[in-house]
Design a protein around this motif. Sequence first.
Motif, PDB file in Angstrom:
ATOM      1  N   ALA A  12       0.844  -1.204   0.000  1.00 30.51           N
ATOM      2  CA  ALA A  12       0.000   0.000   0.000  1.00 30.51           C
ATOM      3  C   ALA A  12       0.877   1.251   0.000  1.00 30.51           C
ATOM      4  O   ALA A  12       0.702   2.151  -0.835  1.00 30.51           O
ATOM      5  CB  ALA A  12      -0.928  -0.010   1.215  1.00 30.51           C
ATOM      6  N   PHE A  30       7.890   6.676   6.495  1.00 31.29           N
ATOM      7  CA  PHE A  30       8.390   6.040   7.720  1.00 31.29           C
ATOM      8  C   PHE A  30       7.989   4.577   7.667  1.00 31.29           C
ATOM      9  O   PHE A  30       6.826   4.264   7.384  1.00 31.29           O
ATOM     10  CB  PHE A  30       7.764   6.691   8.962  1.00 31.29           C
ATOM     11  CG  PHE A  30       8.279   8.082   9.196  1.00 31.29           C
ATOM     12  CD1 PHE A  30       9.348   8.306  10.048  1.00 31.29           C
ATOM     13  CD2 PHE A  30       7.717   9.163   8.527  1.00 31.29           C
ATOM     14  CE1 PHE A  30       9.847   9.588  10.238  1.00 31.29           C
ATOM     15  CE2 PHE A  30       8.203  10.452   8.709  1.00 31.29           C
ATOM     16  CZ  PHE A  30       9.276  10.668   9.566  1.00 31.29           C
ATOM     17  N   SER A  34       7.324  -3.904  11.931  1.00 35.70           N
ATOM     18  CA  SER A  34       6.309  -4.494  12.806  1.00 35.70           C
ATOM     19  C   SER A  34       5.333  -5.405  12.059  1.00 35.70           C
ATOM     20  O   SER A  34       4.728  -6.291  12.651  1.00 35.70           O
ATOM     21  CB  SER A  34       5.546  -3.391  13.549  1.00 35.70           C
ATOM     22  OG  SER A  34       4.986  -2.476  12.624  1.00 35.70           O
ATOM     23  N   SER A  37       3.331  -8.601   6.050  1.00 36.03           N
ATOM     24  CA  SER A  37       2.425  -9.227   5.091  1.00 36.03           C
ATOM     25  C   SER A  37       2.954  -9.113   3.658  1.00 36.03           C
ATOM     26  O   SER A  37       3.068 -10.108   2.933  1.00 36.03           O
ATOM     27  CB  SER A  37       1.053  -8.564   5.228  1.00 36.03           C
ATOM     28  OG  SER A  37       0.128  -9.165   4.407  1.00 36.03           O
ATOM     29  N   ALA A  41       4.307 -12.310   1.199  1.00 35.90           N
ATOM     30  CA  ALA A  41       3.138 -12.718   0.394  1.00 35.90           C
ATOM     31  C   ALA A  41       3.516 -13.661  -0.745  1.00 35.90           C
ATOM     32  O   ALA A  41       4.651 -13.635  -1.236  1.00 35.90           O
ATOM     33  CB  ALA A  41       2.465 -11.482  -0.183  1.00 35.90           C
ATOM     34  N   GLU A 162      12.182   3.855  10.692  1.00 35.21           N
ATOM     35  CA  GLU A 162      11.867   3.988  12.118  1.00 35.21           C
ATOM     36  C   GLU A 162      10.358   3.939  12.322  1.00 35.21           C
ATOM     37  O   GLU A 162       9.592   4.218  11.389  1.00 35.21           O
ATOM     38  CB  GLU A 162      12.441   5.293  12.685  1.00 35.21           C
ATOM     39  CG  GLU A 162      11.967   6.532  11.981  1.00 35.21           C
ATOM     40  CD  GLU A 162      12.673   7.820  12.467  1.00 35.21           C
ATOM     41  OE1 GLU A 162      12.031   8.577  13.187  1.00 35.21           O
ATOM     42  OE2 GLU A 162      13.848   8.032  12.096  1.00 35.21           O
ATOM     43  N   SER A 163       9.949   3.633  13.549  1.00 37.96           N
ATOM     44  CA  SER A 163       8.514   3.593  13.856  1.00 37.96           C
ATOM     45  C   SER A 163       7.969   5.006  13.905  1.00 37.96           C
ATOM     46  O   SER A 163       8.635   5.911  14.419  1.00 37.96           O
ATOM     47  CB  SER A 163       8.283   2.938  15.220  1.00 37.96           C
ATOM     48  OG  SER A 163       8.594   1.588  15.129  1.00 37.96           O
ATOM     49  N   ASN A 308      -5.623   1.206   3.251  1.00 37.78           N
ATOM     50  CA  ASN A 308      -5.457  -0.064   3.956  1.00 37.78           C
ATOM     51  C   ASN A 308      -6.509  -1.060   3.452  1.00 37.78           C
ATOM     52  O   ASN A 308      -7.187  -0.804   2.458  1.00 37.78           O
ATOM     53  CB  ASN A 308      -5.593   0.176   5.474  1.00 37.78           C
ATOM     54  CG  ASN A 308      -4.774  -0.818   6.279  1.00 37.78           C
ATOM     55  OD1 ASN A 308      -4.849  -2.026   6.062  1.00 37.78           O
ATOM     56  ND2 ASN A 308      -3.971  -0.315   7.201  1.00 37.78           N
ATOM     57  N   THR A 312      -6.499  -9.970   0.852  1.00 34.77           N
ATOM     58  CA  THR A 312      -5.758 -11.107   0.284  1.00 34.77           C
ATOM     59  C   THR A 312      -5.175 -10.758  -1.088  1.00 34.77           C
ATOM     60  O   THR A 312      -4.572 -11.588  -1.734  1.00 34.77           O
ATOM     61  CB  THR A 312      -6.705 -12.319   0.097  1.00 34.77           C
ATOM     62  OG1 THR A 312      -7.790 -11.903  -0.740  1.00 34.77           O
ATOM     63  CG2 THR A 312      -7.269 -12.791   1.417  1.00 34.77           C
TER      64      THR A 312
HETATM   65  C1  LIG Z   1       0.745 -15.668   3.788  1.00 32.97           C
HETATM   66  C2  LIG Z   1       0.255 -14.564   2.906  1.00 32.97           C
HETATM   67  C3  LIG Z   1       0.131 -14.780   1.553  1.00 32.97           C
HETATM   68  C4  LIG Z   1      -0.333 -13.757   0.716  1.00 32.97           C
HETATM   69  N1  LIG Z   1      -0.401 -13.984  -0.621  1.00 32.97           N
HETATM   70  C5  LIG Z   1      -0.812 -12.992  -1.454  1.00 32.97           C
HETATM   71  C6  LIG Z   1      -0.827 -13.198  -2.849  1.00 32.97           C
HETATM   72  O1  LIG Z   1      -0.473 -14.268  -3.350  1.00 32.97           O
HETATM   73  N2  LIG Z   1      -1.251 -12.165  -3.639  1.00 32.97           N
HETATM   74  C7  LIG Z   1      -1.644 -10.968  -3.111  1.00 32.97           C
HETATM   75  O2  LIG Z   1      -2.011 -10.062  -3.881  1.00 32.97           O
HETATM   76  N3  LIG Z   1      -1.640 -10.754  -1.775  1.00 32.97           N
HETATM   77  C8  LIG Z   1      -1.240 -11.733  -0.939  1.00 32.97           C
HETATM   78  N4  LIG Z   1      -1.228 -11.527   0.404  1.00 32.97           N
HETATM   79  C9  LIG Z   1      -1.826 -10.281   0.929  1.00 32.97           C
HETATM   80  C10 LIG Z   1      -0.878  -9.111   0.802  1.00 32.97           C
HETATM   81  O3  LIG Z   1       0.310  -9.477   1.396  1.00 32.97           O
HETATM   82  C11 LIG Z   1      -1.508  -7.877   1.482  1.00 32.97           C
HETATM   83  O4  LIG Z   1      -2.692  -7.516   0.825  1.00 32.97           O
HETATM   84  C12 LIG Z   1      -0.551  -6.686   1.432  1.00 32.97           C
HETATM   85  O5  LIG Z   1       0.718  -7.089   1.793  1.00 32.97           O
HETATM   86  C13 LIG Z   1      -0.976  -5.565   2.350  1.00 32.97           C
HETATM   87  O6  LIG Z   1      -0.039  -4.533   2.209  1.00 32.97           O
HETATM   88  P1  LIG Z   1       0.015  -3.312   3.209  1.00 32.97           P
HETATM   89  O7  LIG Z   1       1.054  -2.399   2.693  1.00 32.97           O
HETATM   90  O8  LIG Z   1      -1.348  -2.775   3.446  1.00 32.97           O
HETATM   91  O9  LIG Z   1       0.442  -3.944   4.622  1.00 32.97           O
HETATM   92  P2  LIG Z   1       1.868  -4.478   5.128  1.00 32.97           P
HETATM   93  O10 LIG Z   1       2.518  -5.315   4.138  1.00 32.97           O
HETATM   94  O11 LIG Z   1       1.594  -5.062   6.474  1.00 32.97           O
HETATM   95  O12 LIG Z   1       2.750  -3.170   5.268  1.00 32.97           O
HETATM   96  C14 LIG Z   1       2.570  -2.227   6.291  1.00 32.97           C
HETATM   97  C15 LIG Z   1       3.924  -1.634   6.625  1.00 32.97           C
HETATM   98  O13 LIG Z   1       3.749  -0.569   7.572  1.00 32.97           O
HETATM   99  C16 LIG Z   1       4.702  -0.721   8.601  1.00 32.97           C
HETATM  100  N5  LIG Z   1       4.202  -0.055   9.816  1.00 32.97           N
HETATM  101  C17 LIG Z   1       3.108  -0.371  10.543  1.00 32.97           C
HETATM  102  N6  LIG Z   1       2.994   0.492  11.595  1.00 32.97           N
HETATM  103  C18 LIG Z   1       4.031   1.356  11.507  1.00 32.97           C
HETATM  104  C19 LIG Z   1       4.465   2.466  12.284  1.00 32.97           C
HETATM  105  N7  LIG Z   1       3.804   2.906  13.375  1.00 32.97           N
HETATM  106  N8  LIG Z   1       5.603   3.136  11.909  1.00 32.97           N
HETATM  107  C20 LIG Z   1       6.292   2.750  10.800  1.00 32.97           C
HETATM  108  N9  LIG Z   1       5.906   1.696  10.022  1.00 32.97           N
HETATM  109  C21 LIG Z   1       4.800   1.019  10.372  1.00 32.97           C
HETATM  110  C22 LIG Z   1       4.841  -2.233   8.750  1.00 32.97           C
HETATM  111  O14 LIG Z   1       5.975  -2.625   9.457  1.00 32.97           O
HETATM  112  C23 LIG Z   1       4.861  -2.650   7.278  1.00 32.97           C
HETATM  113  O15 LIG Z   1       6.162  -2.526   6.745  1.00 32.97           O
HETATM  114  C24 LIG Z   1      -0.724 -12.501   1.267  1.00 32.97           C
HETATM  115  C25 LIG Z   1      -0.566 -12.285   2.631  1.00 32.97           C
HETATM  116  C26 LIG Z   1      -0.088 -13.294   3.459  1.00 32.97           C
HETATM  117  C27 LIG Z   1       0.086 -13.026   4.921  1.00 32.97           C
END
Ligand SMILES: Cc1cc2nc3c(=O)[nH]c(=O)nc-3n(C[C@H](O)[C@H](O)[C@H](O)COP(=O)(O)OP(=O)(O)OC[C@H]3O[C@@H](n4cnc5c(N)ncnc54)[C@H](O)[C@@H]3O)c2cc1C
Length: 352
Positions: A12, A30, A34, A37, A41, A162-163, A308, A312
């Motif tokens: 995202a 940032f 933590s 996903s 993936a 960093e967080s 957000n 999946t």
């Molecule tokens: C086992 C598994 C298999 C999957 N397979 C697929 C697939 O085949 N195809 C597909 O399209 N999707 C798949 N997905 C789903 C996909 O991974 C998610 O839809 C996607 O990763 C979500 O991305 P995101 O950026 O919202 O969240 P995240 O990947 O969780 O990223 C969020 C980021 O924000 C950071 N963060 C959070 N809080 C803070 C803070 N306070 N300060 C700084 N940083 C922070 C986290 O550390 C992380 O780096 C799979 C997921 C899993 C778990």
Amino acid sequence: MIDYIIVGSGLAGISFSEVALLHDKKILIFNDDSQNSSKIAGGLYNPVILKRFSEVWQAQEQLEIMTSFYSNIANKIETKFDFKIPILRKFFSIEEQNNWFTASDKKALAPFLSTSLIFKTFEGIEAPFGYGEVLQTGYVDTALLLSKYEEFLLSKELLKKESFDYNALDIEDDGVLYKGIDSKHIVFAEGFGLHKNPFFKELPLDGTKGELVIIKAPLLNLDVIVNTSVFILPLGNDLFKVGATYNWKDKTDLLTEEGKIELIERIKEIISCDFEIIEHYAGVRPTVRDRRPLVGTHAVHKRVHVLNGLGTRGVMLGPAMAKALFDHIENGTVLDKEIDIKRFGNRQGKKS
Ligand SMILES: Cc1cc2nc3c(=O)[nH]c(=O)nc-3n(C[C@H](O)[C@H](O)[C@H](O)COP(=O)(O)OP(=O)(O)OC[C@H]3O[C@@H](n4cnc5c(N)ncnc54)[C@H](O)[C@@H]3O)c2cc1C
């Protein structure tokens, strides 16, 4: 003053940063470790929900946006991470073949389901009923994309590893102030980490834990992704990624014996040769009860936004949702009701 602080650089966060950079916006991201996903993936993109034989919501639009989006990034970071390879659904009976043909007759699914059965033999898999091929599929090597994109961001000083400290954020009329950084907007993209965010923690992000494994299977000869209740994705050097499990109760990213055993059983349903488990991963998918993303602007704080709920399907949804949010913020484009966080009323926190 910069244009955007972005919190999170999973699928995202990097999707939004890329859209912003394409429009010459100044950004600072940032990110901590933590949540993982995106990093772990499977990375598959598949426009059909094979379990129910239904089309993924807005699949064609998402595929179109995604393809040029990832190809731009690939050129920029000089890395190939988007692999267009077929996904084959293995059939276990004549009835399953018939269901496939019925589905491929549906208008929405016709562009994505091939009507020719495949009887190719892959060493290590017995498939007397053959396979059906899903079209317009492939996978993104998300770990590679994230690490190379991080290198790029660091080289431009656009990323702080960093967080983000929510208590240090001041909201002003024309922007936000964070530790001396003035920004017109802030976009939160923390995945399941959203629950710690005082602005958006009330949104109904349930989370679904998933586990997957890397296996070594020297006698398995496969150059496509095979999908049944799990997928088997060839990585080269006799290694295959297999996943994933779905657990709606456990919200940790700890590895479990239960998850591993489930995967081993599923693998044995598909392949008939020996294999050993080399690695095991777990993460929490940011899933939402109504299976739609969480996109939009805070009800009170107009400079505070969220991206957000990619659930999946982060690979397909990330670029399209980032574009929708960017157009909404910059051009006032109205968000689709199905993705706008307004559908949950004012269930958002406030900065106290
Ligand atoms: C086992 C598994 C298999 C999957 N397979 C697929 C697939 O085949 N195809 C597909 O399209 N999707 C798949 N997905 C789903 C996909 O991974 C998610 O839809 C996607 O990763 C979500 O991305 P995101 O950026 O919202 O969240 P995240 O990947 O969780 O990223 C969020 C980021 O924000 C950071 N963060 C959070 N809080 C803070 C803070 N306070 N300060 C700084 N940083 C922070 C986290 O550390 C992380 O780096 C799979 C997921 C899993 C778990």
